[in-house]
Design a protein around this motif. Sequence first.
Motif, mmCIF file in Angstrom:
data_model
loop_
_atom_site.group_PDB
_atom_site.id
_atom_site.type_symbol
_atom_site.label_atom_id
_atom_site.label_comp_id
_atom_site.label_asym_id
_atom_site.label_seq_id
_atom_site.Cartn_x
_atom_site.Cartn_y
_atom_site.Cartn_z
ATOM 1 N N UNK A 225 -30.606 32.706 37.711
ATOM 2 C CA UNK A 225 -30.121 34.057 37.424
ATOM 3 C C UNK A 225 -30.946 34.708 36.326
ATOM 4 N N UNK A 226 -31.269 33.937 35.282
ATOM 5 C CA UNK A 226 -32.091 34.475 34.195
ATOM 6 C C UNK A 226 -33.485 34.822 34.697
ATOM 7 N N UNK A 227 -34.025 33.979 35.570
ATOM 8 C CA UNK A 227 -35.361 34.229 36.123
ATOM 9 C C UNK A 227 -35.375 35.517 36.951
ATOM 10 N N UNK A 228 -34.335 35.700 37.772
ATOM 11 C CA UNK A 228 -34.278 36.897 38.596
ATOM 12 C C UNK A 228 -34.075 38.152 37.749
ATOM 13 N N UNK A 229 -33.326 38.031 36.660
ATOM 14 C CA UNK A 229 -33.188 39.178 35.749
ATOM 15 C C UNK A 229 -34.549 39.550 35.165
ATOM 16 N N UNK A 230 -35.362 38.530 34.856
ATOM 17 C CA UNK A 230 -36.714 38.783 34.349
ATOM 18 C C UNK A 230 -37.581 39.414 35.436
ATOM 19 N N UNK A 231 -37.411 38.968 36.688
ATOM 20 C CA UNK A 231 -38.138 39.580 37.803
ATOM 21 C C UNK A 231 -37.802 41.068 37.901
ATOM 22 N N UNK B 62 -23.066 33.893 46.668
ATOM 23 C CA UNK B 62 -22.114 33.291 45.736
ATOM 24 C C UNK B 62 -22.318 33.735 44.293
ATOM 25 N N UNK B 63 -23.398 34.455 44.004
ATOM 26 C CA UNK B 63 -23.629 35.000 42.660
ATOM 27 C C UNK B 63 -23.829 36.515 42.725
ATOM 28 N N UNK B 64 -23.189 37.122 43.727
ATOM 29 C CA UNK B 64 -23.391 38.553 43.956
ATOM 30 C C UNK B 64 -22.991 39.398 42.757
ATOM 31 N N UNK B 65 -21.897 39.038 42.088
ATOM 32 C CA UNK B 65 -21.434 39.876 40.977
ATOM 33 C C UNK B 65 -22.451 39.909 39.845
ATOM 34 N N UNK B 66 -23.098 38.770 39.565
ATOM 35 C CA UNK B 66 -24.107 38.741 38.504
ATOM 36 C C UNK B 66 -25.396 39.422 38.948
ATOM 37 N N UNK B 67 -25.779 39.246 40.201
ATOM 38 C CA UNK B 67 -27.035 39.805 40.694
ATOM 39 C C UNK B 67 -26.962 41.320 40.879
ATOM 40 N N UNK B 68 -25.764 41.840 41.162
ATOM 41 C CA UNK B 68 -25.625 43.274 41.441
ATOM 42 C C UNK B 68 -25.999 44.147 40.255
#
Length: 388
Positions: A70-76, A99-105
């Motif tokens: 999740x941290x890596x994708x936030x950096x992306x 399964x991590x849609x709320x954080x990724x959104x």
Amino acid sequence: MLDPELPVLLLRTDPNPFHHGTLGAIRSFGRRGVAVHADLAGRPQPAAASRYLRSRMPGEPSAARPGALLARLAADAERIGRRALLVPLDDAMAIFTAEHASALAAHFVLPPSGTPRRVADKAALTDACERRGIAVPECHRPGSRDHLDELVAKLGLPLIAKWARPWLLAPGARSTTLVRSAEHAERLFAAAGDAAGPLLLQRLVPPGGDWFYQAYFDGSGVCLFSATGRKHVAYPEHTGHTVAGEWVHNPKLDELATGVAGALGCRGVVDLDFRYDAAAGVYRLLDVNPRLGAQFRLFTDGRGLDLAAVLHLDASGRAVPPAVPRPGRTLVVENQYLRRALRTPGALGRFRELTASGETAWFDRADPGPFFAMARASVARVLTKGLK
């Protein structure tokens, strides 16, 4: 057709360098003026040589540590500079995204996802189909060595062995295997304590009627695009992915598969495999992939619309036009087809016929880099194996 203000981030943890579906996605979005970024496991990645790829993110994505990913994708997302459409290209990432849609959104536009774990897990899929009366091959889970022997005798040889959770297999391991001997079945059962288990044994439906169905369902479950195709050549033979396929209009299968996908709660892009059981007169569901299938470019319609474009249109709030079918269109994965052709009489002539009515997975005059990168990687793999 597509909104150039919505970039795309492709996400894949499978390190297979010859995953032609990744290249198909890069080209499909990039040719339409969409900025394409990719977070891909594995080096080399021939698809990354495409002129349509804007950037490849550094490092290796992994679902083993969700917080780190999740941290890596936030950096992306920060590197891209705006919200992008996140497109998972393997089962592990389809499951992770759902399964991590709320954080990724907070950082991405997400595709509709349904319940990808339920259909990607082969044991759960079989159970769900049997409860709903969906035809599947006879399937059992051996619980002991004696039970294994009983099942092999009951199902007969050859039979099919599958790992229930293939996205957890070690790189290079086969998720589906044609088992020709009791000894082979015993070796697989001895490894069944692996996280990718349990091991499933299926009765082999005689080959000869292999079909696939690909579609897109919006968040309400409405099917916006669907098509059916025949698998002419598979790798590995009898159990593998499509190496040569053809768009064949099959209204009966289209209606059946649309109903199956709806009953299983599929959303977004789905890829279903069927085999026609001539003895029973039914299509049996073999597999469900809750993401873009590697051969999705086969279903490029008369407008140039494919499933990647349908996904982007829906995600950006644009209307999806009715499909203009192109029966007879083909897709050939040339590196794998030609390797098979070396030992199959007449296959080279058939290769010319197939490529005349469609496209090849790797070679494109306007984007030659991935083909040559794939060829170099193929030669390097052969030489490495020869030195061992």
